[in-house]
Design a protein around this motif. Structure first.
Motif, short mmCIF file in Angstrom:
data_model
loop_
_atom_site.label_atom_id
_atom_site.label_comp_id
_atom_site.label_asym_id
_atom_site.label_seq_id
_atom_site.Cartn_x
_atom_site.Cartn_y
_atom_site.Cartn_z
N ARG A 16 0.83 -1.20 0.00
CA ARG A 16 0.00 0.00 0.00
C ARG A 16 0.87 1.25 0.00
O ARG A 16 1.94 1.28 0.57
CB ARG A 16 -0.86 0.08 1.26
CG ARG A 16 -1.84 -1.01 1.46
CD ARG A 16 -3.18 -0.66 0.84
NE ARG A 16 -4.17 -1.66 1.14
CZ ARG A 16 -4.36 -2.77 0.44
NH1 ARG A 16 -3.62 -3.03 -0.59
NH2 ARG A 16 -5.29 -3.63 0.77
N ASN A 17 0.37 2.30 -0.62
CA ASN A 17 0.89 3.65 -0.48
C ASN A 17 -0.30 4.47 -0.02
O ASN A 17 -1.24 4.69 -0.79
CB ASN A 17 1.45 4.17 -1.80
CG ASN A 17 1.99 5.58 -1.70
OD1 ASN A 17 1.64 6.34 -0.80
ND2 ASN A 17 2.84 5.95 -2.64
N SER A 19 -0.75 7.59 0.63
CA SER A 19 -0.99 8.92 0.06
C SER A 19 -1.39 8.86 -1.41
O SER A 19 -2.22 9.64 -1.86
CB SER A 19 0.22 9.83 0.25
OG SER A 19 1.34 9.29 -0.40
N THR A 20 -0.81 7.95 -2.18
CA THR A 20 -1.16 7.78 -3.59
C THR A 20 -1.28 6.29 -3.85
O THR A 20 -0.29 5.61 -4.14
CB THR A 20 -0.08 8.39 -4.51
OG1 THR A 20 0.21 9.72 -4.08
CG2 THR A 20 -0.53 8.41 -5.95
N THR A 21 -2.49 5.77 -3.76
CA THR A 21 -2.75 4.33 -3.72
C THR A 21 -2.05 3.53 -4.81
O THR A 21 -1.47 2.49 -4.54
CB THR A 21 -4.26 4.07 -3.78
OG1 THR A 21 -4.88 4.81 -2.74
CG2 THR A 21 -4.57 2.60 -3.59
N ASN A 22 -2.11 3.96 -6.05
CA ASN A 22 -1.56 3.15 -7.13
C ASN A 22 -0.10 3.43 -7.42
O ASN A 22 0.48 2.82 -8.31
CB ASN A 22 -2.40 3.33 -8.40
CG ASN A 22 -3.75 2.67 -8.25
OD1 ASN A 22 -3.87 1.62 -7.65
ND2 ASN A 22 -4.78 3.31 -8.76
N SER A 23 0.51 4.36 -6.72
CA SER A 23 1.92 4.68 -6.96
C SER A 23 2.80 3.97 -5.94
O SER A 23 3.27 4.57 -4.98
CB SER A 23 2.13 6.20 -6.88
OG SER A 23 1.49 6.83 -7.94
N GLY A 64 7.50 4.34 -3.18
CA GLY A 64 6.18 4.96 -3.28
C GLY A 64 5.94 5.61 -4.63
O GLY A 64 5.40 6.71 -4.71
N ARG A 65 6.37 4.95 -5.69
CA ARG A 65 6.12 5.39 -7.06
C ARG A 65 6.21 4.17 -7.97
O ARG A 65 6.62 3.09 -7.53
CB ARG A 65 7.12 6.46 -7.49
CG ARG A 65 8.55 5.99 -7.58
CD ARG A 65 9.48 7.12 -8.04
NE ARG A 65 10.81 6.69 -8.27
CZ ARG A 65 11.77 6.56 -7.36
NH1 ARG A 65 11.49 6.82 -6.09
NH2 ARG A 65 12.97 6.17 -7.68
N ASN A 66 5.84 4.33 -9.21
CA ASN A 66 5.92 3.21 -10.14
C ASN A 66 7.28 3.21 -10.83
O ASN A 66 7.63 4.17 -11.51
CB ASN A 66 4.80 3.29 -11.18
CG ASN A 66 3.45 3.00 -10.56
OD1 ASN A 66 3.35 2.18 -9.65
ND2 ASN A 66 2.43 3.67 -11.02
#
Length: 90
Positions: A16-17, A19-23, A64-66
Motif C-alpha cells: 500500500r501507499n 498517500s497515492t494508492t496506485n503509486s 512509493g512510485r511506479n
C-alpha cells in the motif's frame, strides 16, 4: 533481507501507499544485492501466496512510485538502486 533475518522467508504481503494508492512498486529479487530472478508488483494489492516464489526473496526494493521495467532492469544490471532509495545491507 538478511539484516532483518528475513532472507528466504517472504511468502505473502500487503502492498500500500497511503498517500497515492496506485503509486507503489515492490520488486523481489531471488539473490542479494538486487540480483537473480525478479518478481514485480505495482499498485496496492494483497498477495496471500507467492506460489513458486515463496521463501525465495533475498533482496527487495519498495518505493512509493511506479518503477518502469527499464529502471528495474538497470537496478538488476548494476546492483545499484536509484539514489533516492534507502539501502540496508547486512
Amino acid at each position: 533481507m538478511g539484516a532483518f533475518r528475513f532472507d528466504n522467508i517472504l511468502s505473502s504481503f500487503r502492498l500500500r501507499n497511503v498517500s497515492t494508492t496506485n503509486s507503489v512498486t515492490l520488486v523481489l529479487f531471488s539473490r542479494i544485492n538486487f540480483q537473480g530472478s525478479v518478481r514485480v508488483f505495482r499498485g496496492a494489492q494483497n498477495v496471500s501466496n507467492l506460489g513458486n516464489y515463496n521463501n525465495v526473496s533475498s533482496s527487495l526494493i519498495v518505493v512509493g512510485r511506479n518503477l518502469t521495467n527499464s529502471q528495474i532492469q538497470q537496478i538488476q544490471n548494476t546492483g545499484n538502486p536509484p539514489r533516492d532509495i534507502l539501502v540496508i545491507r547486512q
